[in-house]
Design an enzyme around this catalytic site. Structure first.
Site: not given
Ligand code: UDP
Length: 317
Positions: A18, A38-39, A43, A63, A152, A156
């Site tokens: 996105f 992009d894997n 996406g 990846d 996540y 991050k």
């Protein structure tokens, strides 16, 4: 030096996602050469289909958790590769951690090899369920490391740590941006985030799924504002960040549902579902730093952004 200039080759990891697809479009428009990696886990090829004919654009299906080898010069890297919606990043949580940690190391090693600048797409999730409101960049956050969101959030946070360690140990040129809730065209239909869910449900006349009582808040930023902020951050010298990029206009989720219903003229009912575990109660960026260092502030308010996003979803569903 202008790191987004036409003479530069720019790697966008997660470029078919996105945010990535909007970033590729903006960079190509500026005349830069763009390598999109992009894997295709979240996406979509359809997001970048229109760039494939451009001589300035290269797509690599790869990846970042595998070692990343790219021939030729790379001047700057936007590292966006990671599933970002709670639904997507919790589907394969160990992979989410590996993408954030091993993937980050691979990208920083590539940057070291190519002498490239790296902009890490971090997130407001690093603040967790914040005890300070609004969130400033010097707030260290309130994250539960055991929660289903932690793959996540902690991933991050660790990625930010690794960026800072590469900067201190190897003088790698790094930048960190904390991205707050962003919406707009090219979000996946099955993304699961609140803006796309509510719009799709309202357009289809289905029940609008409110998690909890809808009193939790978020501050929603339209995609075009985010892209301008990312590019401004890449260009600026001597500023690592982290810097918040978000729209400070804060809304309850209930208010968002009402707005979506009104703008779509939908007769959908609102149904209440259980609140996900450790769902943050409030979120609002303090953007003083971005205004000062990047001369950036969002320009598109929620009504305007929702209208554009509703038009997009109406055209694809
Ligand atoms: N949410 C909701 N209904 C949905 C999807 C999300 O009420 O169909 C709520 C979710 O519980 C959270 C907020 O909307 O409080 C934003 O969720 P989202 O997944 O978009 O992003 P988050 O900011 O939580 O990462």
């Amino acid at each position: 030096m202008n790191f987004n200039s036409p003479t530069k080759t720019i790697l966008v990891t997660g470029g078919a996602g996105f945010i990535g697809s909007h970033l590729c479009a903006a960079l190509l428009e500026r005349g830069s050469k763009v390598v999109c990696l992009d894997n295709l886990y979240t996406g979509k090829k359809s997001n970048i289909e229109r760039f494939l004919k451009s001589p300035l654009f290269t797509f690599l299906e790869a990846d970042i958790t595998d070692s990343v080898n790219i021939e030729g010069d790379i001047d700057s890297i936007y590292n966006l590769a990671c599933p970002a919606s709670p639904k997507a990043y919790q589907r394969n949580p160990v992979k989410t951690v590996v993408t954030n940690v091993e993937g980050m190391i691979n990208i920083l090693n590539l940057a070291k090899e190519k002498n490239a600048r790296v902009l890490q797409a971090s997130t407001s999730e690093v603040y967790g369920d914040p005890l300070e409101h609004p969130q400033k960049e010097n707030y260290w956050g309130n994250v539960n490391p055991l929660s289903p969101r932690a793959c996540y959030d902690e991933g991050k946070r660790c990625a930010e740590t690794i960026c800072m360690d590469y900067n201190r140990e190897y003088s790698t040129d790094v930048k960190i941006v904390s991205i707050f809730n962003t919406y707009g065209p090219n979000m996946s239909l099955d993304d699961g985030r609140v803006v796309s869910n509510f719009i799709i449900q309202a357009l289809a006349g289905e029940n609008i799924t409110m998690y909890g009582d809808g009193s939790q808040t978020r501050s929603f930023q339209y995609i075009d504002d985010l892209i301008k902020g990312l590019i401004a951050m890449m260009d600026v010298e001597s500023f690592i960040g982290p810097v918040n990029i978000g729209n400070p206009d804060e809304f309850t989720i209930k208010k968002l549902a009402e707005k979506v219903k009104k703008l779509t003229k939908s007769k959908s009912n609102i149904v209440y579902k259980a609140l996900p575990i450790n769902d943050p109660k409030q979120r609002q960026p303090d953007i003083t730093l971005a205004k000062r260092e990047l001369k950036w502030s969002p320009q598109i308010n929620l009504d305007e952004g929702l209208k554009k996003t509703i038009a997009y979803f109406a055209s694809v569903i």
